[in-house]
Write a protein that holds these residues in place. Structure first.
Motif, PDB file in Angstrom:
ATOM      1  N   TYR A 241    -117.786 -31.633 -16.418  1.00  0.00           N
ATOM      2  CA  TYR A 241    -117.645 -32.451 -15.211  1.00  0.00           C
ATOM      3  C   TYR A 241    -118.236 -33.847 -15.386  1.00  0.00           C
ATOM      4  O   TYR A 241    -117.783 -34.806 -14.742  1.00  0.00           O
ATOM      5  N   SER A 242    -119.243 -33.982 -16.249  1.00  0.00           N
ATOM      6  CA  SER A 242    -119.829 -35.305 -16.468  1.00  0.00           C
ATOM      7  C   SER A 242    -118.843 -36.259 -17.128  1.00  0.00           C
ATOM      8  O   SER A 242    -119.028 -37.478 -17.088  1.00  0.00           O
ATOM      9  N   LEU A 243    -117.780 -35.725 -17.718  1.00  0.00           N
ATOM     10  CA  LEU A 243    -116.788 -36.553 -18.400  1.00  0.00           C
ATOM     11  C   LEU A 243    -115.564 -36.830 -17.521  1.00  0.00           C
ATOM     12  O   LEU A 243    -114.578 -37.389 -17.988  1.00  0.00           O
ATOM     13  N   GLN A 244    -115.646 -36.462 -16.259  1.00  0.00           N
ATOM     14  CA  GLN A 244    -114.558 -36.763 -15.331  1.00  0.00           C
ATOM     15  C   GLN A 244    -114.671 -38.229 -14.893  1.00  0.00           C
ATOM     16  O   GLN A 244    -115.730 -38.688 -14.472  1.00  0.00           O
ATOM     17  N   VAL A 245    -113.587 -38.965 -15.011  1.00  0.00           N
ATOM     18  CA  VAL A 245    -113.541 -40.351 -14.517  1.00  0.00           C
ATOM     19  C   VAL A 245    -113.216 -40.286 -13.033  1.00  0.00           C
ATOM     20  O   VAL A 245    -112.104 -39.914 -12.639  1.00  0.00           O
ATOM     21  N   LEU A 246    -114.184 -40.626 -12.219  1.00  0.00           N
ATOM     22  CA  LEU A 246    -114.064 -40.494 -10.763  1.00  0.00           C
ATOM     23  C   LEU A 246    -113.664 -41.814 -10.106  1.00  0.00           C
ATOM     24  O   LEU A 246    -113.897 -42.893 -10.670  1.00  0.00           O
ATOM     25  N   PRO A 247    -113.101 -41.768  -8.909  1.00  0.00           N
ATOM     26  CA  PRO A 247    -112.739 -43.000  -8.203  1.00  0.00           C
ATOM     27  C   PRO A 247    -113.975 -43.804  -7.826  1.00  0.00           C
ATOM     28  O   PRO A 247    -115.046 -43.237  -7.571  1.00  0.00           O
ATOM     29  N   ASP A 248    -113.831 -45.116  -7.792  1.00  0.00           N
ATOM     30  CA  ASP A 248    -114.920 -45.947  -7.292  1.00  0.00           C
ATOM     31  C   ASP A 248    -114.883 -45.939  -5.757  1.00  0.00           C
ATOM     32  O   ASP A 248    -114.050 -45.263  -5.142  1.00  0.00           O
ATOM     33  N   GLU A 249    -115.767 -46.676  -5.145  1.00  0.00           N
ATOM     34  CA  GLU A 249    -115.900 -46.642  -3.684  1.00  0.00           C
ATOM     35  C   GLU A 249    -114.601 -46.997  -2.978  1.00  0.00           C
ATOM     36  O   GLU A 249    -114.274 -46.456  -1.920  1.00  0.00           O
ATOM     37  N   ASN A 250    -113.845 -47.925  -3.553  1.00  0.00           N
ATOM     38  CA  ASN A 250    -112.612 -48.389  -2.917  1.00  0.00           C
ATOM     39  C   ASN A 250    -111.368 -47.675  -3.443  1.00  0.00           C
ATOM     40  O   ASN A 250    -110.253 -48.011  -3.055  1.00  0.00           O
ATOM     41  N   GLU A 251    -111.583 -46.703  -4.323  1.00  0.00           N
ATOM     42  CA  GLU A 251    -110.487 -45.980  -4.982  1.00  0.00           C
ATOM     43  C   GLU A 251    -109.521 -46.932  -5.676  1.00  0.00           C
ATOM     44  O   GLU A 251    -108.311 -46.686  -5.768  1.00  0.00           O
ATOM     45  N   SER A 252    -110.059 -48.036  -6.171  1.00  0.00           N
ATOM     46  CA  SER A 252    -109.214 -49.026  -6.844  1.00  0.00           C
ATOM     47  C   SER A 252    -108.887 -48.634  -8.281  1.00  0.00           C
ATOM     48  O   SER A 252    -108.044 -49.257  -8.918  1.00  0.00           O
ATOM     49  N   ASN A 253    -109.563 -47.588  -8.790  1.00  0.00           N
ATOM     50  CA  ASN A 253    -109.345 -47.182 -10.180  1.00  0.00           C
ATOM     51  C   ASN A 253    -108.650 -45.826 -10.296  1.00  0.00           C
ATOM     52  O   ASN A 253    -108.764 -45.153 -11.310  1.00  0.00           O
TER      53      ASN A 253
ATOM     54  N   CYS B 144    -108.046 -42.309 -13.553  1.00  0.00           N
ATOM     55  CA  CYS B 144    -108.827 -41.080 -13.426  1.00  0.00           C
ATOM     56  C   CYS B 144    -108.258 -39.930 -14.255  1.00  0.00           C
ATOM     57  O   CYS B 144    -107.092 -39.897 -14.612  1.00  0.00           O
ATOM     58  N   GLY B 145    -109.145 -38.979 -14.539  1.00  0.00           N
ATOM     59  CA  GLY B 145    -108.853 -37.825 -15.387  1.00  0.00           C
ATOM     60  C   GLY B 145    -110.144 -37.434 -16.083  1.00  0.00           C
ATOM     61  O   GLY B 145    -111.238 -37.690 -15.565  1.00  0.00           O
ATOM     62  N   PHE B 146    -110.054 -36.854 -17.257  1.00  0.00           N
ATOM     63  CA  PHE B 146    -111.243 -36.504 -18.037  1.00  0.00           C
ATOM     64  C   PHE B 146    -111.228 -37.230 -19.373  1.00  0.00           C
ATOM     65  O   PHE B 146    -110.188 -37.333 -20.026  1.00  0.00           O
ATOM     66  N   ARG B 147    -112.399 -37.733 -19.753  1.00  0.00           N
ATOM     67  CA  ARG B 147    -112.579 -38.334 -21.081  1.00  0.00           C
ATOM     68  C   ARG B 147    -112.712 -37.235 -22.130  1.00  0.00           C
ATOM     69  O   ARG B 147    -112.932 -36.077 -21.810  1.00  0.00           O
ATOM     70  N   GLY B 148    -112.696 -37.650 -23.385  1.00  0.00           N
ATOM     71  CA  GLY B 148    -112.848 -36.692 -24.470  1.00  0.00           C
ATOM     72  C   GLY B 148    -114.265 -36.432 -24.895  1.00  0.00           C
ATOM     73  O   GLY B 148    -114.556 -35.397 -25.500  1.00  0.00           O
ATOM     74  N   SER B 149    -115.189 -37.367 -24.602  1.00  0.00           N
ATOM     75  CA  SER B 149    -116.564 -37.163 -25.064  1.00  0.00           C
ATOM     76  C   SER B 149    -117.504 -38.127 -24.366  1.00  0.00           C
ATOM     77  O   SER B 149    -117.095 -39.078 -23.707  1.00  0.00           O
ATOM     78  N   SER B 150    -118.780 -37.857 -24.550  1.00  0.00           N
ATOM     79  CA  SER B 150    -119.833 -38.804 -24.204  1.00  0.00           C
ATOM     80  C   SER B 150    -120.206 -39.525 -25.491  1.00  0.00           C
ATOM     81  O   SER B 150    -119.819 -39.120 -26.584  1.00  0.00           O
TER      82      SER B 150
END
Length: 356
Positions: free
Chosen positions: A68-80, A84-90
């Motif tokens: 879950y830490s690798l999930q790309v989450l929306p910013d406050e304005n949902e402009s991104n 969104c989705g999941f990255r491959g690594s930290s």
């Protein structure tokens, strides 16, 4: 003299191999660091198929938090949302720590379609309820990745596009029980146009038929419940092409050597087409076990080669299709155990009841 273990499936050694895949890897894996999620999936799903998840019981929650830490989450304005989705690594820190620094500081930080598929699949394998998956964001990001020809690219920044990513998109839609991220009509058109004169599927229109892309195409149609877009004659030609790939094990293309992973890619395609009984399982099993690492565990691409995570996983998958004792049955289209798929279907029922 033949190795006494050459015909024996070494389950305990394979469990140890997959545990190592989740803990420490040789330096030759360094180039795969950005795909760490997929390597973790091989380890987790391998253990699951071997009924060996108890070996990492104490780490389960940490691994779930790491995913879950690798999930790309929306910013406050949902402009991104498109990113969104999941990255491959930290990039820094304990790989299973939710506090590990991620790629969020990189200007083009975004999810990756294959990592999103393996992340969600891994969560299911670990028994998670997917409640922390931001479905709206994942599906919006997925929709951004589909191109006009119906194929998908892996990231919104632009990259290659082929059948592998169509398959990932169909898996994500199926697992989240929401098809809003995929234009199925365009995806089906792309798949149909990728059917080669040889009778199987290439990575895209005009491409050479290949065992891996053929699985991705057929599994995608199955997940979309659209296998019937293929005519009876096309299905028969497809079955013929697949079964002709068995030499001892399976090859991915004509005139190529047999390779452990195609026991799944081609074998699972035959399973989805309802003709796995055509496979000479004794011959296939002998080849697959001949690539088994009798000291380290795992499976290699070919006999007398070093085992690696990908071939170790698909070696177990191939044996699962052959109903090897001590290996769980598979949900071939999703490429996970049937028990993980059953957990998913129970979640679908809960979500449906919650909406009613």
């Amino acid at each position: 003299m033949a190795d006494e273990n050459s015909e024996k499936f070494l389950r305990e050694k394979h469990i140890k191999f997959f545990c190592r895949c989740l803990q420490v890897l040789p330096d030759r894996y360094a180039s795969l660091d950005t795909s760490r999620m997929t390597v973790a999936f091989f380890g987790l799903s391998g253990l699951d198929l071997l009924n060996g998840l108890d070996a990492i019981e104490k780490d389960k929650e940490n691994i779930i938090d790491w995913i879950y830490s690798l999930q790309v989450l929306p910013d406050e304005n949902e402009s991104n949302l498109d990113l969104c989705g999941f990255r491959g690594s930290s990039t820094i820190g304990d790989p299973y720590s939710p506090n590990a620094r991620t790629q969020a500081s990189i200007p083009y930080d975004s999810g990756h379609i294959a990592m999103t598929y393996t992340a969600i699949a891994s969560l299911l394998i670990l028994g998670d309820d997917l409640s922390r998956v931001n479905k709206k964001a994942v599906l919006t990001g997925l929709k951004k990745l589909q191109l006009e020809d119906g194929s998908f690219q892996p990231t919104p920044e632009g990259s290659e596009n082929d059948m592998r990513f169509v398959y990932c998109a169909c898996c994500i839609s199926y697992m989240l029980n929401d098809c809003s991220g995929v234009n199925f009509e365009k995806a089906i058109d792309y798949i149909r146009k990728s059917l080669s004169y040889e009778g199987a599927f290439g990575q895209g229109p005009g491409g050479e038929a290949h065992g891996g892309s053929t699985f991705c195409a057929v599994a995608s149609l199955v997940l979309m419940d659209k296998l019937d877009v293929l005519s009876p004659r096309e299905v028969e030609n497809l079955k013929r092409w697949c079964i002709l790939r068995q030499q001892s094990g399976f090859q991915g293309r004509p005139n190529k050597p047999v390779d452990t992973c195609y026991s799944f890619w081609v074998g699972a395609t035959l399973k989805l087409l309802g003709c796995y009984s055509w496979v000479d399982c004794k011959l296939n099993r002998t080849f697959v076990l001949g690539t088994q690492g009798t000291v380290t565990g795992g499976f290699a691409k070919w006999p007398d080669n070093s085992p690696d995570a990908l071939h170790a996983y698909f070696g177990v998958c191939g044996l699962s299709l052959m109903e090897e004792e001590s290996i769980q049955a598979m949900h071939a289209a999703l490429n996970i155990s049937q028990s993980a798929a059953d957990h998913l279907h129970n979640l679908h029922k809960q979500w449906t009841q919650g909406d009613s």
